[in-house]
Design a protein around this motif. Structure first.
Motif, PDB file in Angstrom:
ATOM      1  N   LEU A 150      17.660  59.666  22.345  1.00 36.71           N
ATOM      2  CA  LEU A 150      17.511  58.265  21.961  1.00 36.71           C
ATOM      3  C   LEU A 150      17.922  58.084  20.512  1.00 36.71           C
ATOM      4  N   ALA A 151      18.464  56.926  20.204  1.00 39.36           N
ATOM      5  CA  ALA A 151      18.822  56.581  18.826  1.00 39.36           C
ATOM      6  C   ALA A 151      18.091  55.307  18.434  1.00 39.36           C
ATOM      7  N   LEU A 152      17.496  55.327  17.263  1.00 39.74           N
ATOM      8  CA  LEU A 152      16.827  54.147  16.725  1.00 39.74           C
ATOM      9  C   LEU A 152      17.689  53.588  15.604  1.00 39.74           C
ATOM     10  N   ASP A 153      17.965  52.290  15.663  1.00 41.00           N
ATOM     11  CA  ASP A 153      18.813  51.669  14.648  1.00 41.00           C
ATOM     12  C   ASP A 153      18.411  50.209  14.479  1.00 41.00           C
ATOM     13  N   ARG A 154      18.994  49.562  13.484  1.00 47.61           N
ATOM     14  CA  ARG A 154      18.681  48.153  13.219  1.00 47.61           C
ATOM     15  C   ARG A 154      19.955  47.453  12.778  1.00 47.61           C
ATOM     16  N   THR A 155      20.094  46.200  13.195  1.00 48.12           N
ATOM     17  CA  THR A 155      21.239  45.400  12.777  1.00 48.12           C
ATOM     18  C   THR A 155      20.761  44.019  12.357  1.00 48.12           C
ATOM     19  N   ASN A 156      21.389  43.464  11.352  1.00 49.06           N
ATOM     20  CA  ASN A 156      20.963  42.181  10.773  1.00 49.06           C
ATOM     21  C   ASN A 156      22.200  41.328  10.503  1.00 49.06           C
ATOM     22  N   TRP A 157      22.226  40.123  11.068  1.00 49.66           N
ATOM     23  CA  TRP A 157      23.306  39.186  10.755  1.00 49.66           C
ATOM     24  C   TRP A 157      22.750  37.773  10.764  1.00 49.66           C
ATOM     25  N   LYS A 158      23.583  36.806  10.495  1.00 49.08           N
ATOM     26  CA  LYS A 158      23.157  35.416  10.429  1.00 49.08           C
ATOM     27  C   LYS A 158      23.901  34.565  11.445  1.00 49.08           C
ATOM     28  N   ASP A 180      18.478  34.159  10.169  1.00 46.88           N
ATOM     29  CA  ASP A 180      18.633  35.606  10.239  1.00 46.88           C
ATOM     30  C   ASP A 180      18.322  36.112  11.641  1.00 46.88           C
ATOM     31  N   VAL A 181      19.165  36.985  12.137  1.00 51.28           N
ATOM     32  CA  VAL A 181      18.912  37.693  13.389  1.00 51.28           C
ATOM     33  C   VAL A 181      18.812  39.169  13.026  1.00 51.28           C
ATOM     34  N   ASN A 182      17.624  39.736  13.169  1.00 51.00           N
ATOM     35  CA  ASN A 182      17.353  41.103  12.730  1.00 51.00           C
ATOM     36  C   ASN A 182      16.743  41.856  13.905  1.00 51.00           C
ATOM     37  N   ILE A 183      17.493  42.808  14.459  1.00 47.84           N
ATOM     38  CA  ILE A 183      17.091  43.480  15.693  1.00 47.84           C
ATOM     39  C   ILE A 183      16.848  44.959  15.442  1.00 47.84           C
ATOM     40  N   LEU A 184      15.663  45.412  15.814  1.00 42.69           N
ATOM     41  CA  LEU A 184      15.333  46.841  15.825  1.00 42.69           C
ATOM     42  C   LEU A 184      15.604  47.337  17.236  1.00 42.69           C
ATOM     43  N   MET A 185      16.523  48.302  17.377  1.00 44.24           N
ATOM     44  CA  MET A 185      17.041  48.674  18.693  1.00 44.24           C
ATOM     45  C   MET A 185      16.811  50.144  19.002  1.00 44.24           C
ATOM     46  N   LEU A 186      16.332  50.406  20.211  1.00 46.97           N
ATOM     47  CA  LEU A 186      16.230  51.763  20.726  1.00 46.97           C
ATOM     48  C   LEU A 186      17.260  51.905  21.840  1.00 46.97           C
ATOM     49  N   ALA A 187      18.165  52.866  21.699  1.00 45.10           N
ATOM     50  CA  ALA A 187      19.268  53.020  22.655  1.00 45.10           C
ATOM     51  C   ALA A 187      19.313  54.440  23.185  1.00 45.10           C
ATOM     52  N   ILE A 188      19.862  54.578  24.388  1.00 43.08           N
ATOM     53  CA  ILE A 188      20.101  55.894  24.986  1.00 43.08           C
ATOM     54  C   ILE A 188      21.483  56.373  24.559  1.00 43.08           C
ATOM     55  N   VAL A 189      21.558  57.614  24.123  1.00 46.17           N
ATOM     56  CA  VAL A 189      22.829  58.223  23.730  1.00 46.17           C
ATOM     57  C   VAL A 189      23.328  59.072  24.895  1.00 46.17           C
ATOM     58  N   THR A 190      24.476  58.732  25.427  1.00 45.38           N
ATOM     59  CA  THR A 190      25.105  59.558  26.454  1.00 45.38           C
ATOM     60  C   THR A 190      26.410  60.116  25.890  1.00 45.38           C
ATOM     61  N   ARG A 191      27.069  60.896  26.692  1.00 43.50           N
ATOM     62  CA  ARG A 191      28.293  61.538  26.218  1.00 43.50           C
ATOM     63  C   ARG A 191      29.378  60.516  25.885  1.00 43.50           C
ATOM     64  N   ARG A 192      29.465  59.444  26.672  1.00 41.66           N
ATOM     65  CA  ARG A 192      30.572  58.504  26.522  1.00 41.66           C
ATOM     66  C   ARG A 192      30.178  57.150  25.961  1.00 41.66           C
ATOM     67  N   PHE A 193      28.899  56.782  26.033  1.00 35.48           N
ATOM     68  CA  PHE A 193      28.541  55.438  25.589  1.00 35.48           C
ATOM     69  C   PHE A 193      27.089  55.402  25.144  1.00 35.48           C
TER      70      PHE A 193
END
Length: 264
Positions: free
Chosen positions: A91-99, A104-117
């Motif tokens: 799993l990868a934890l990351d955050r992105t912030n834009w307007k 403001d749109v500020n998202i804390l995201m938990l994603a699955i890391v696979t080989r291709r995507f």
């Protein structure tokens, strides 16, 4: 309706309590996204079934987003099942912030890391600009643990924003293995009781090929972390130090494992 859309209707109907019309709109959105490779509703509207005018289909999609709220936790379970990702995963934890305009749109995201995507799995909309805090990260991970067992995580990778003694203690006590990049000015309490910053520990280390490794308790705001961590560091091509801390046994391997975060 195509065979793929019919199969999706059957699968989604067991997870979401939607009317047939809403379910049909959701299926059209999913297949339209895959075929058109766009989130533009005007392009996606052509995938809706029926002979209504394009403007009517477009308005139907607008109403879907206006009135339908899907349970994101159920969606996470469905994604894992449909993509056959039940095995232990990174799993990868990351955050992105834009307007959007002045908002403001500020998202804390938990994603699955696979080989291709990378698969977005669970997220939290933060009610402020800038970094997440420890409580917000722990709350997101507890949502994951309420849906999946800790044994489903082979490793959690995260950037320098997601550092901290209390946060890492939570991960260790939850049996979650992690590899997290650390800031060079952070301090460690070593086994002899001395407190050193990473900068001081690495001052004499100049080579790139042989990483510096060590062990200790990461210093927190009020006290050192309860659980020890290993750390490893090496210089990058731009002469910056890459420092990772981990509760895994092999800190050298953690440097290689951290590369999986860069593809987020």
């Amino acid at each position: 309706m195509t065979a793929v859309q019919t199969a999706l209707m059957l699968t989604l109907s067991t997870h979401f309590a939607l009317s047939k019309s809403r379910l049909s709109s959701l299926v059209a959105l999913i297949t339209g996204l895959a075929q058109s490779r766009t989130v533009n509703l005007s392009h996606l509207a052509i995938h809706l079934p029926g002979r209504a005018l394009h403007a009517s289909h477009y308005r139907r999609l607008q109403r879907f987003f206006q009135f339908v709220r899907l349970d994101s936790d159920r969606l996470a379970v469905l994604v894992v099942q449909m993509l056959n990702l039940q095995r232990p995963k990174c799993l990868a934890l990351d955050r992105t912030n834009w307007k959007i305009g002045s908002t403001d749109v500020n998202i804390l995201m938990l994603a699955i890391v696979t080989r291709r995507f990378r698969v977005p799995l669970l997220w939290t909309l933060l009610p402020h600009q800038g970094c997440s805090d420890t409580g917000q990260r722990i709350a997101l991970m507890r949502r994951y643990l309420a849906l999946f067992d800790a044994s489903s995580i082979s490793m959690l990778v995260a950037d320098r924003e997601f550092i901290g003694a209390e946060w890492m203690d939570f991960l260790s006590e939850s049996n979650i293995k992690f590899v997290i990049r650390a800031k060079i000015d952070m301090t460690m309490t070593l086994d002899d009781g001395r407190v050193w910053s990473f900068q001081s520990l690495l001052r004499r280390k100049r080579g790139r090929r042989n990483p510096a490794i060590g062990w200790g308790h990461l210093s927190g705001t009020f006290a050192p972390a309860r659980h020890p961590v290993n750390f490893a560091a090496k210089r990058l091509k731009d002469n910056e130090w890459l420092i990772v801390v981990t509760n895994r046994d092999d800190p050298r391997q953690a440097l290689n494992d951290y590369r999986k975060r860069w593809a987020i």
